[in-house]
Design a protein around this motif. Sequence first.
Motif, PDB file in Angstrom:
ATOM      1  N   SER A 357      -5.056   3.738 -16.753  1.00  0.00           N
ATOM      2  CA  SER A 357      -3.888   3.866 -16.911  1.00  0.00           C
ATOM      3  C   SER A 357      -2.591   4.940 -16.447  1.00  0.00           C
ATOM      4  CB  SER A 357      -3.595   3.532 -17.972  1.00  0.00           C
ATOM      5  OG  SER A 357      -3.722   4.718 -18.924  1.00  0.00           O
ATOM      6  N   SER A 360      -3.336   3.630 -12.430  1.00  0.00           N
ATOM      7  CA  SER A 360      -2.108   2.821 -11.885  1.00  0.00           C
ATOM      8  C   SER A 360      -0.971   2.287 -12.008  1.00  0.00           C
ATOM      9  CB  SER A 360      -2.531   1.557 -12.893  1.00  0.00           C
ATOM     10  OG  SER A 360      -2.034   0.982 -14.018  1.00  0.00           O
ATOM     11  N   HIS A 361      -0.362   3.089 -12.878  1.00  0.00           N
ATOM     12  CA  HIS A 361       0.787   3.613 -13.121  1.00  0.00           C
ATOM     13  C   HIS A 361       1.807   4.713 -11.827  1.00  0.00           C
ATOM     14  CE1 HIS A 361       5.496   5.592 -14.623  1.00  0.00           C
ATOM     15  NE2 HIS A 361       5.289   4.094 -15.637  1.00  0.00           N
ATOM     16  N   ARG A 364       1.760   2.209  -8.909  1.00  0.00           N
ATOM     17  CA  ARG A 364       2.815   0.777  -9.015  1.00  0.00           C
ATOM     18  C   ARG A 364       4.293   1.372  -8.805  1.00  0.00           C
ATOM     19  NH1 ARG A 364      -0.785  -1.860 -12.919  1.00  0.00           N
ATOM     20  NH2 ARG A 364      -2.366  -2.886 -11.517  1.00  0.00           N
ATOM     21  N   THR A 365       4.296   3.014  -9.132  1.00  0.00           N
ATOM     22  CA  THR A 365       5.899   3.300  -9.265  1.00  0.00           C
ATOM     23  C   THR A 365       6.141   3.602  -7.965  1.00  0.00           C
ATOM     24  OG1 THR A 365       5.705   4.007 -11.567  1.00  0.00           O
ATOM     25  CG2 THR A 365       7.876   5.072 -10.191  1.00  0.00           C
ATOM     26  N   THR A 368       7.010  -0.126  -6.597  1.00  0.00           N
ATOM     27  CA  THR A 368       7.944  -0.561  -6.427  1.00  0.00           C
ATOM     28  C   THR A 368       9.078  -0.143  -6.001  1.00  0.00           C
ATOM     29  OG1 THR A 368       6.972  -0.433  -8.560  1.00  0.00           O
ATOM     30  CG2 THR A 368       9.476  -1.744  -9.243  1.00  0.00           C
ATOM     31  N   THR A 369       9.608   0.850  -6.148  1.00  0.00           N
ATOM     32  CA  THR A 369      10.761   1.649  -5.380  1.00  0.00           C
ATOM     33  C   THR A 369      10.015   1.246  -3.534  1.00  0.00           C
ATOM     34  OG1 THR A 369      11.070   3.456  -5.939  1.00  0.00           O
ATOM     35  CG2 THR A 369      11.951   3.481  -4.511  1.00  0.00           C
ATOM     36  N   ARG A 371       9.211  -1.480  -2.165  1.00  0.00           N
ATOM     37  CA  ARG A 371       9.153  -3.009  -2.350  1.00  0.00           C
ATOM     38  C   ARG A 371      11.071  -3.491  -2.554  1.00  0.00           C
ATOM     39  NH1 ARG A 371       8.750  -8.150  -3.827  1.00  0.00           N
ATOM     40  NH2 ARG A 371       6.976  -9.482  -3.202  1.00  0.00           N
ATOM     41  N   GLU A 372      11.255  -2.646  -3.324  1.00  0.00           N
ATOM     42  CA  GLU A 372      12.925  -2.750  -3.654  1.00  0.00           C
ATOM     43  C   GLU A 372      13.837  -2.470  -2.389  1.00  0.00           C
ATOM     44  OE1 GLU A 372      13.449  -5.288  -5.844  1.00  0.00           O
ATOM     45  OE2 GLU A 372      16.054  -5.275  -6.143  1.00  0.00           O
ATOM     46  N   PHE A 373      13.562  -1.148  -2.296  1.00  0.00           N
ATOM     47  CA  PHE A 373      14.649  -1.015  -1.237  1.00  0.00           C
ATOM     48  C   PHE A 373      14.112  -2.384   0.596  1.00  0.00           C
ATOM     49  CE2 PHE A 373      17.430   1.915  -2.194  1.00  0.00           C
ATOM     50  CZ  PHE A 373      16.988   2.877  -2.883  1.00  0.00           C
ATOM     51  N   SER A 375      13.372  -4.893  -0.256  1.00  0.00           N
ATOM     52  CA  SER A 375      13.847  -6.178  -0.259  1.00  0.00           C
ATOM     53  C   SER A 375      15.219  -6.591  -0.392  1.00  0.00           C
ATOM     54  CB  SER A 375      13.302  -7.003  -1.702  1.00  0.00           C
ATOM     55  OG  SER A 375      13.754  -7.707  -2.169  1.00  0.00           O
ATOM     56  N   SER A 404      -0.128  -3.251  -3.240  1.00  0.00           N
ATOM     57  CA  SER A 404      -0.134  -4.095  -4.332  1.00  0.00           C
ATOM     58  C   SER A 404      -1.176  -4.505  -4.437  1.00  0.00           C
ATOM     59  CB  SER A 404       1.205  -4.448  -4.295  1.00  0.00           C
ATOM     60  OG  SER A 404       1.476  -5.182  -5.674  1.00  0.00           O
ATOM     61  N   ASN A 408      -3.591  -3.387  -7.015  1.00  0.00           N
ATOM     62  CA  ASN A 408      -4.819  -4.153  -8.582  1.00  0.00           C
ATOM     63  C   ASN A 408      -6.233  -4.677  -8.634  1.00  0.00           C
ATOM     64  OD1 ASN A 408      -2.564  -5.315  -9.193  1.00  0.00           O
ATOM     65  ND2 ASN A 408      -2.437  -6.392  -8.614  1.00  0.00           N
ATOM     66  N   LYS A 415     -11.905  -0.503 -13.488  1.00  0.00           N
ATOM     67  CA  LYS A 415     -12.205  -0.863 -14.856  1.00  0.00           C
ATOM     68  C   LYS A 415     -13.338  -1.562 -15.577  1.00  0.00           C
ATOM     69  CE  LYS A 415      -7.762  -2.365 -15.815  1.00  0.00           C
ATOM     70  NZ  LYS A 415      -6.421  -3.139 -16.360  1.00  0.00           N
ATOM     71  N   ASP A 468      -7.644 -16.457 -18.984  1.00  0.00           N
ATOM     72  CA  ASP A 468      -7.432 -16.285 -17.444  1.00  0.00           C
ATOM     73  C   ASP A 468      -8.316 -15.392 -15.879  1.00  0.00           C
ATOM     74  OD1 ASP A 468      -4.911 -14.112 -19.637  1.00  0.00           O
ATOM     75  OD2 ASP A 468      -5.398 -15.996 -18.269  1.00  0.00           O
TER      76      ASP A 468
ATOM     77  N   LEU B  14      13.681   4.147  -7.584  1.00  0.00           N
ATOM     78  CA  LEU B  14      14.170   3.333  -8.497  1.00  0.00           C
ATOM     79  C   LEU B  14      15.070   2.773  -9.354  1.00  0.00           C
ATOM     80  CD1 LEU B  14      11.896   0.729  -8.711  1.00  0.00           C
ATOM     81  CD2 LEU B  14      11.245   1.461 -10.830  1.00  0.00           C
ATOM     82  N   ALA B  17      17.949   1.667  -6.208  1.00  0.00           N
ATOM     83  CA  ALA B  17      17.140   0.257  -6.186  1.00  0.00           C
ATOM     84  C   ALA B  17      17.831  -0.972  -6.820  1.00  0.00           C
ATOM     85  CB  ALA B  17      15.378   0.594  -5.684  1.00  0.00           C
ATOM     86  N   ARG B  21      20.850  -3.781  -6.482  1.00  0.00           N
ATOM     87  CA  ARG B  21      20.467  -5.454  -6.204  1.00  0.00           C
ATOM     88  C   ARG B  21      21.360  -6.189  -7.378  1.00  0.00           C
ATOM     89  NH1 ARG B  21      18.115  -9.213  -3.570  1.00  0.00           N
ATOM     90  NH2 ARG B  21      16.340  -7.613  -2.433  1.00  0.00           N
ATOM     91  N   ALA B  84       5.473  -0.785 -15.543  1.00  0.00           N
ATOM     92  CA  ALA B  84       4.119  -0.561 -14.591  1.00  0.00           C
ATOM     93  C   ALA B  84       2.813  -0.998 -15.115  1.00  0.00           C
ATOM     94  CB  ALA B  84       4.202   0.611 -13.526  1.00  0.00           C
ATOM     95  N   LYS B  88      -3.467  -6.323 -20.939  1.00  0.00           N
ATOM     96  CA  LYS B  88      -3.374  -7.579 -21.560  1.00  0.00           C
ATOM     97  C   LYS B  88      -2.791  -6.207 -22.816  1.00  0.00           C
ATOM     98  CE  LYS B  88      -5.277 -10.108 -18.584  1.00  0.00           C
ATOM     99  NZ  LYS B  88      -6.113 -10.810 -17.592  1.00  0.00           N
ATOM    100  N   PRO B 106       4.532  -3.970  -9.358  1.00  0.00           N
ATOM    101  CA  PRO B 106       6.419  -3.874  -8.502  1.00  0.00           C
ATOM    102  C   PRO B 106       6.974  -5.240  -9.191  1.00  0.00           C
ATOM    103  CG  PRO B 106       4.234  -4.104  -7.055  1.00  0.00           C
ATOM    104  CD  PRO B 106       4.079  -4.152  -8.210  1.00  0.00           C
TER     105      PRO B 106
END
Lengths: 726, 123
Positions: A357, A360-361, A364-365, A368-369, A371-373, A375, A404, A408, A415, A468, B14, B17, B21, B84, B88, B106
Amino acid sequence: MKKKINPRAKKIVKNKNRMVPVVQVENLLKRAMHDLEKAREISDAGEGASLAGPSGELEAKIKERTLELSVLYEFSNAVAYTLDYHQLIKLVMESLFKIVEHDICVALLCNENIASVTIKPSYAESVKFTEEVKNAIIDSAAMLTGEDIRGKHLSSFLIPSSSAVQPKEDSEFDKIRSSFNVPFIVQAKTVGLINVSSCRESAFSEEDIKLISTIINQASTAIERMRAVITAEKSKMESMVEGMAEGVIMLDEDDEIVVINPRAEDILGFGPKEAATSGMLREKFHTLGLDKAFEECKTAKHLITKEINIANDGAAVVRCDITAVKNSAGEAIGIVAILRDITKEKEVDKMKSEFISTVSHELRTPLTTMREFISIIADEIPGKLSKEQRDYIEIIRGNIDRLSRLINDLLDISKIEAGKIELKRSFITLSNLIKDVVATLKPKAVAKHIELKTSFQAFLPRVYVDADRIVQVFTNLIENAIKFTPQNGKVIVKMINKENEIECSVSDTGAGIAPENLGKVFSRFQQFGRVAGGGAKGTGLGLAITRELVHMHKGRIRVESELGHGTTFIFTLPKDTIESLVKKLIHDRIEEAKKLNAKLSVLTLSIIDFNGVKRQLENQKLKFILLDIERVIRYALRRPTDTVLRDDGEIFVILEECNKDGVLIVKKKLEQAITDYLKREDLAEVIKLQINALTYPDEAQSEEELFVKARTSQRGGNDVRESIIN
Amino acid sequence: MSGKVLLIDDEPELVAAVEIRLKANGYDVDFAYDGQAGLEKIKVNKPDLILLDIVMPKIDGYEVCKRLKTDPEAKDIPIIIFSASQRKGFEDRYRALGVNNFIFKPFDSKELLDMIKKVIAKG
């Protein structure tokens, strides 16, 4: 005619400490029979001699001797291989009964902790002497051995008398007048006593006493042999178990601790210097709840595993695997428990989860930054972009998404490997699930002018799967098919309902896979045969994950392909019988209920005389009626967590978090709904239903019990939980 | 659509950003880099929506939620969990507190904007 008694016969009786050689007994028997034959011949030949008088007496004596010898012979045969004290005593008593006239026999055998008393009355009337002889033998044994017999753990057994045998007429069954004890002596020590008693005066002759002694001597030798074997086995086991890294505890059928190795004592918190007494150990078992587990395992079908927390110096987590040792009759004659300190393993496990975990965190962080910039720039918020800039930005964005997806997938597969994926199963209609996935992926197919269609039977049984994850499987396979098929191609999703499984397949009209690559298809990071312009690049992990997910559901997956002729992926999902599905579902729900300390209720609705109903109604019509009834029930139930399963004329309803009162309310509701339906359809006369309701843990403690009891249609008349609808 | 959004996340870049937005879409944006600072900001200037990260030093997102939901002044402020973590079942304990909106990183900015609009509209 004078007949000498075989001098060897005398020798045998004298050798009290030697087991009667079976061969000698056999020979004796043969000779005795031979002599008897001879005697008969002589008397048959006439010569005026009658069977009365000396030859008649001799014959009687020979007969008696023959009987005695044959009993001794049988006894020594039977006892040669006995390893069971109870069996031995039984054999002794049966043999005695055949050759010495007595009214009641009682035997006592003891070791340091236990004394076991066996009583065999010869006649039904003899039973009244039971207490008397029992007390007498205990007192005699106490005197003889100097031990506190009554202080031991005492168990008594009564061997029933044969009701066919009647006491001789001249006996007065009022009190015991003769009694005789013979000790069991093993290695110069008295380990037990046998007593024969009779209401007659001077009932036992010297001959009788000799016979009894012979048998007891043989029995003692057998006991000695048994003990030697048991001790040898025990020390073999002890030396094996002494050095084991796991703790081993063995209990016998009387719950006495037979074996406990140093590691077990260590785990339980008894250091090497402390000698843990039986009492201290028992207390520890009780504090840790092990005594309950020991009881449970006696009736359990499989071994029981319990994780306990022991606080010695520091908290330890110990795993206990407990199983009962059963004899051929299926009765528990002992318990074996293996203890393992799994504290380290648990820590590693925890670290693995945390690592997965955290990673993954952490991954991803920044993604995310980024991707958003990107975008924000792409949406031209800071300013307009040239065409070139826009193109480059799109490339970056595409790669961020690819990264990304890779993260995943990596996370998924790690896992799965760490065993951290738990399937969350529920009942789903597979055809609906597939239709949903197809609808989601339709746009991608349409973009390439690919025909995406499904082909399956409408009524497919519901499966108990993780929705799922199965969506993930279909999505992966269908997306791949679309990717690897050129424009104007076809992708077909099929589903076939086979006897024991459901077979699903996804076929495409793509380029196919070369034979040398077929074996690598499910391996990681394998990608080949990509069609140009086929859309986003895959991660190479999709099929590996898909295969793992199929296997986790106990299914199989394979690929069939021919270069130039397209590819088909086929996987199966096992189909359970409704019965095993219901049991599985109940089992899972019970586990959940245990965790939440909640109750679970089950309702079974069954059509009374279903076979009769089948005969009356036409097949197709009945099918629809049953479906209707199922629908009526589903409609009447409020919560999505309530499950309905049907098997022919029986419907199971499983209600989570529902107690006795709750289930009765539901029952009334269903009764009403079904009654209304039957009236509307004019079926009230033809179909009658019976509803049973049951709640866990009040009325049943296991899924087996819940399932069986809920189905039993014969319940007590005043049981308010049962009702009949028509 | 307008409103005051409070961002609580320990990743300054982040936050920058998302701020760009949201501002571009007409929202007033304030932010805090940890739970404690966030709670203080709420007291001073009550937002219409809180976008809340979970893994943060000092006080984590769950703790912030708990405190907000037990504070009579603050319990009606809608919260979107910004996470993030895709495990489940982790949602359950937030739902238990009455927090029912989640967006995973993301994220897709359109999705985020739609959700914010919907949640503020619901009030």
